[in-house]
Design an enzyme around this catalytic site. Sequence first.
Site, PDB file in Angstrom:
ATOM      1  N   LYS A 100      30.400  26.908  43.677  1.00 33.39           N
ATOM      2  CA  LYS A 100      31.653  27.394  43.086  1.00 33.39           C
ATOM      3  C   LYS A 100      32.806  27.154  44.056  1.00 33.39           C
ATOM      4  O   LYS A 100      32.631  27.253  45.277  1.00 33.39           O
ATOM      5  CB  LYS A 100      31.480  28.896  42.804  1.00 33.39           C
ATOM      6  CG  LYS A 100      32.651  29.571  42.109  1.00 33.39           C
ATOM      7  CD  LYS A 100      32.286  31.024  41.794  1.00 33.39           C
ATOM      8  CE  LYS A 100      33.404  31.781  41.125  1.00 33.39           C
ATOM      9  NZ  LYS A 100      32.995  33.171  40.783  1.00 33.39           N
ATOM     10  N   SER A 156      33.451  34.653  35.982  1.00 37.11           N
ATOM     11  CA  SER A 156      34.345  33.620  36.458  1.00 37.11           C
ATOM     12  C   SER A 156      33.646  32.335  36.900  1.00 37.11           C
ATOM     13  O   SER A 156      34.275  31.289  37.010  1.00 37.11           O
ATOM     14  CB  SER A 156      35.158  34.163  37.637  1.00 37.11           C
ATOM     15  OG  SER A 156      34.293  34.483  38.721  1.00 37.11           O
ATOM     16  N   SER A 195      30.225  37.936  37.337  1.00 41.62           N
ATOM     17  CA  SER A 195      30.580  36.514  37.238  1.00 41.62           C
ATOM     18  C   SER A 195      29.446  35.525  37.374  1.00 41.62           C
ATOM     19  O   SER A 195      29.648  34.322  37.175  1.00 41.62           O
ATOM     20  CB  SER A 195      31.636  36.169  38.279  1.00 41.62           C
ATOM     21  OG  SER A 195      32.885  36.593  37.810  1.00 41.62           O
TER      22      SER A 195
HETATM   23  N1  GLN Z   1      34.970  39.560  34.804  1.00 39.53           N
HETATM   24  C1  GLN Z   1      35.050  40.303  36.004  1.00 39.53           C
HETATM   25  C2  GLN Z   1      36.449  40.301  36.543  1.00 39.53           C
HETATM   26  O1  GLN Z   1      37.247  39.645  35.969  1.00 39.53           O
HETATM   27  C3  GLN Z   1      34.073  39.790  37.017  1.00 39.53           C
HETATM   28  C4  GLN Z   1      34.600  38.814  37.976  1.00 39.53           C
HETATM   29  C5  GLN Z   1      33.630  38.433  39.043  1.00 39.53           C
HETATM   30  O2  GLN Z   1      32.474  38.877  39.051  1.00 39.53           O
HETATM   31  N2  GLN Z   1      34.091  37.641  39.998  1.00 39.53           N
HETATM   32  O3  GLN Z   1      36.757  40.938  37.504  1.00 39.53           O
END
Ligand code: GLN
Length: 481
Positions: free
Chosen positions: A83, A158, A182
């Site tokens: 990532k 994400s 994410s």
């Molecule tokens: N959807 C969650 C957020 O927007 C998780 C993001 C993540 O785990 N980096 O914070």
Amino acid sequence: MIDDRALFSFHSIQDYHKALQDGTASCEEAVLYYLDRIRTEAHLNAYVQVYGEEALEKAKRLDQQRRNGQPTGRLHGVIIGIKDVISYKDHPLTAASNILKDFVSIYDATVVKKMLEEEAIIIGHLNCDEFAMGSTNENSAYGRVLNARNNDRVPGGSSGGSAVAVQAGLCMASLGSDTGGSVRQPADFCGIIGLKPTYGRVSRYGLIAYASSFDQVGIFGRNVADVALVLDVIAGEDEFDSTVKRGTETASANPAPTHHKYRIAYFKEALEHPGLDPEIKETLLQRLDGLRQAGHTVEAIDFELLDYIVPAYYVLTTAEASSNLARFDGVRYGYRTKTSNLDLTAFYKRTRSEGFGREVKRRILLGTFVLSAGYYDAYFTKAQQVRKLVVDRTNLIFKDFDLIILPTAPTTAFRLGEKMDDPIAMYLADIYTVYANLTGIPGISLPLFTHTNGMPFGMQAMTSRFNELYLLQFSRLMMQQ
Ligand code: GLN
């Protein structure tokens, strides 16, 4: 002449290693195959950088060494995507943000260093939501990523690029980061495995920080054994991250004990939640019933704190983010405003206004607000108290149960754009994943089901802290059925 690339196929790291030893495959062939796939599937927009030439060079070197009889590393020739929040020395790193445009990493993240020591081939950086903030991969400076199962749907976020890269066969396994789901949620949306290890299992050194007391590097794979192997490699103590306690007890080497009876809890409030898709609910209840019939203990328990966990998560993570992202000021890294003749404060403001995207700005503002003198106790302190209650309750649950099972997400993958105008609705969809990050426990999403709408969905299993071995053994059992 036969095109070698067409002959390559990937099932598991173990099979690949066997084929390398038998001489029926080579690392070079594998890299060529994936580079070809990445080109063919470029419309998915999973990769933001592809390191084709160096991957090929490394593959040839590894083939040579192996043929010379040199001992091979545990990830010998394994082709991995990472990532775009994970540092890889001398390679671009942007967190899918304009504010880090043209930034190049000056050191390796510990996870990268460990994988390279075991002879992995890092083939590229993968698309994601800007600074890992989002649930759809639509908040990226590189544009959205498409779900390979249905191109009208999001891959989740994400770590959307990391999920699609494994889903569409654009690498063997990938790394993402999981602050609130994410890794698990995009794995769920894409029909693959996604593991978030215990907070403190894997070093965060070289991972761009979003919310430091929640962040953890996670793994995407096609089968449990691959995920376990990558975890073995990247886990363990690190002088650069004092929160890391220990490695794994070789998660990859231990097959599930066949007759073990698991004690499983699920939250009544979670399964009865009005936001949960009825088909996901029914399917999960049926599977839980199947486990009960197979002799495992399965109980619905009360978890009255459920409605507080998303608000607590967003208060605490935005507070931490507002502090972590203060370093992006246009002086030390990446993007700097072109406007001249500004005093220092105006320069910072202009750079940050131009460099950050909408969602990141929203969260910096929210985080700054909840930390401000007049509101600190009402929001930040309150959310810390909720976190403590949730942790205490969780410790009690694990006195009586080994595992907690929940859906990974309340619905299957959203349609592109569906939730972009309603951030609150997007946040609420994190209801089942943020729990593991608030408490630091490990969680995995297992791709067990397909919805009548054609999209995959998973079952999420969690266990007590540092108990990944157990979680992976249970996962193997579930994936065999
Ligand atoms: N959807 C969650 C957020 O927007 C998780 C993001 C993540 O785990 N980096 O914070």
